[in-house]
Design an enzyme around this catalytic site. Sequence first.
Site, mmCIF file in Angstrom:
data_model
loop_
_atom_site.group_PDB
_atom_site.id
_atom_site.type_symbol
_atom_site.label_atom_id
_atom_site.label_comp_id
_atom_site.label_asym_id
_atom_site.label_seq_id
_atom_site.Cartn_x
_atom_site.Cartn_y
_atom_site.Cartn_z
ATOM 1 N N GLU A 92 0.837 -1.206 0.000
ATOM 2 C CA GLU A 92 0.000 0.000 0.000
ATOM 3 C C GLU A 92 0.868 1.250 0.000
ATOM 4 O OE1 GLU A 92 -3.558 0.807 2.868
ATOM 5 O OE2 GLU A 92 -1.747 1.465 3.899
ATOM 6 N N GLN A 262 10.327 -23.862 2.836
ATOM 7 C CA GLN A 262 9.577 -23.304 1.707
ATOM 8 C C GLN A 262 9.511 -21.785 1.761
ATOM 9 O OE1 GLN A 262 5.004 -23.870 2.562
ATOM 10 N NE2 GLN A 262 6.121 -25.637 3.406
ATOM 11 N N THR A 266 2.176 -13.240 -0.345
ATOM 12 C CA THR A 266 0.772 -12.849 -0.429
ATOM 13 C C THR A 266 0.678 -11.451 -1.020
ATOM 14 O OG1 THR A 266 0.248 -14.169 1.528
ATOM 15 C CG2 THR A 266 -1.364 -12.513 0.858
ATOM 16 N N ASP A 270 -5.475 -4.514 -3.961
ATOM 17 C CA ASP A 270 -5.798 -3.085 -4.041
ATOM 18 C C ASP A 270 -4.535 -2.250 -4.227
ATOM 19 O OD1 ASP A 270 -4.943 -3.547 -1.347
ATOM 20 O OD2 ASP A 270 -5.936 -1.708 -0.711
ATOM 21 N N ASP A 540 -9.826 11.737 10.875
ATOM 22 C CA ASP A 540 -8.774 10.955 10.221
ATOM 23 C C ASP A 540 -8.329 11.648 8.933
ATOM 24 O OD1 ASP A 540 -7.677 8.938 8.301
ATOM 25 O OD2 ASP A 540 -7.987 7.587 9.990
#
Length: 675
Positions: A92, A262, A266, A270, A540
Amino acid sequence: MPLSRREFGAALGSAALLAAAAPLTARAQTNDGLRGSARAAAAGPYDELFLTQYEKIKDPANGYFSPDGIPYHCVETLIVEAPDHGHQTTSEAFSYWMWLEAAYGRVTGSWGPFNEAWAVTEKYIIPTAADQPTNGSYNPSAPATYIPEWPDVTKYPSALDPAAKSGADPIAAELNSAYGTADVYGMHWLLDVDNTYGYGNTPGSGGQNGPGAGPSYINSYQRGAQESVWETIPQPTTDLFKHGGTNGYLDLFVKDSAYAKQWKYTNAPDADARAVQAAYWANQWATDQGNQAQISASVAKAAKMGDYLRYATFDKYFKKIGDCTSPTGCTPGSGRDSQHYLLSWYYAWGGAEPGGGWAWRIGDSAAHQGYQNPLAAWALANDPALTPKSPTAKEDWAKSLKRQLEFYRWLQSPDGAIAGGCTNSWEGQYGAPPAGTPTFYGMAYDWQPVYHDPPSNNWFGMQVWAMERVAELYYVTGDADAKAVLDKWVPWAAKNTEVSGESYAIPATLSWSGAPDTWDPASPGGNAGLKVSVAEKSQDVGVAAALAKTLTYYAAKAQDADVAALAKGLLDAMAAKADAKGIAVPETRADYKRFGDEVYVPAGWSGTMPNGDEIKPGVTFAGLRSWYQDDADWPKVQAFLDGGAAPEFTYHRFWAQAGIAIAFAVYAELFPAAG
């Protein structure tokens, strides 16, 4: 990250302002004086505000970037939300950095920083060939072995179930052919930039470096919808059994008869879609300036990323879409019948360390309204500079655009807000949803898709993230479906937004009840039973910036002076909250009581974190992260845990600070006469 707004109210501007806010068509007025200048004077007050904010973000003294040039999630280190430390970073943040530099290129004509953002992205958060070494063993006819998800962390580890067959992956072969590699070109979502945990699996090292090495790929969420950040056990993406227990961290999550070293990654779709969105705008602005050749290579990288992003448009195990209510009875997909064409919550890929001879890929069955990006879909389907190389990609994105707009229309409440989403795999295990659950192309409605603590669609930020992209699509194309959605959403958001001089309040938390009607594209329902209310408001700044961008694009296209004035009022009110590092407001963090929450560890399991913190039943969130006690802000949290008042913090999140700068730049471009 929340968003909300109220009446178009008085106090937002005079008649002179509304006249000045008369909209322009896209890029109708190019400021020739800014072209070719690496640091030009601003053309107007909102370009000035953009450059002031940009310079604060890029000032090394303010701490937004690591010594390697990687954007941190947050300047401050003691912060817990999706990442659990401020000096981690996310895909992001990288995508907002690209968008920030695209806006800088428009204002100044300097495109080197945009290219640098892409170069750092490739170096640090898109896994290199060394980081995903066994993709050549991937078998598209058997993409992955099914593992059921569970609604509670105490049901983990979850056992593999080979009887529930996966469908076929229809795009792997063409991607291999188009790019001459079996490697996946997408951003992993989470990076421990300062190697705080100590896993040290530095990009390019193949995971071989130990503690003390540089930026490290990590993961956290692994255990179903109820696992909040406070219940996570972070782990390295390349698990060489150096840390954790006998089998590293693998047997905390997956039950198997034996475990192999391994790697696994991910993707947050968006963010990759936002990177495409940023590249679209960069290409438009650079072309207007005659500078497109300077960024053509970076734009081509965005097109490539969009090619692989199609994995997010498929069911998790490539099962057939619709009425999929049994893991063994649900038909494995073939061709495109496993493609829902929405942007799901993730796609993922992994494989054995060299010598293991296997690899896997999955999509995701759950789609959230807040992750859709119709502008990116439109650009990938229609902009020649962003057309991916794969022969079916353009058609896929054209279908995705149509499906995403239908999705919004299906989920829109009569008030205007957008409800949660849908899934092709109820509770992550292809279960049967409750009787009467509405569907979208056979996928079940879910009011809180993906995560439940807190409910995933209660945050207003999801509304504005989604609608700013719809508004950009409307601005660029005039799409009638986009307009129809915005014509209802904008008045609802405006009604719930308060702006008066230097103060503002926007929605923060929403409350939902009811459900939409089952989707019928030929005759959409009215969703009379779907209700939303605003439970809390906030200031915010990141959400407010996204709201302002949404309103700005809508106002410019719809020629709505009231909406333009509301956007301006929000921007002016935020500008009044500037500090030395950006624009921020204090936050009271009552949720930090959860530093003391127990993290579920199965009985009999034990191991250690790289710093020696024990992983055992009864351990707390803070107990797995004892290094937090060395943070300068820890005493504030400890005092709260000891019974004091909830602590207050003023955070400078990269995505939010970049979003504010971009909002100033967008308003400057579309309403250049406003002052």
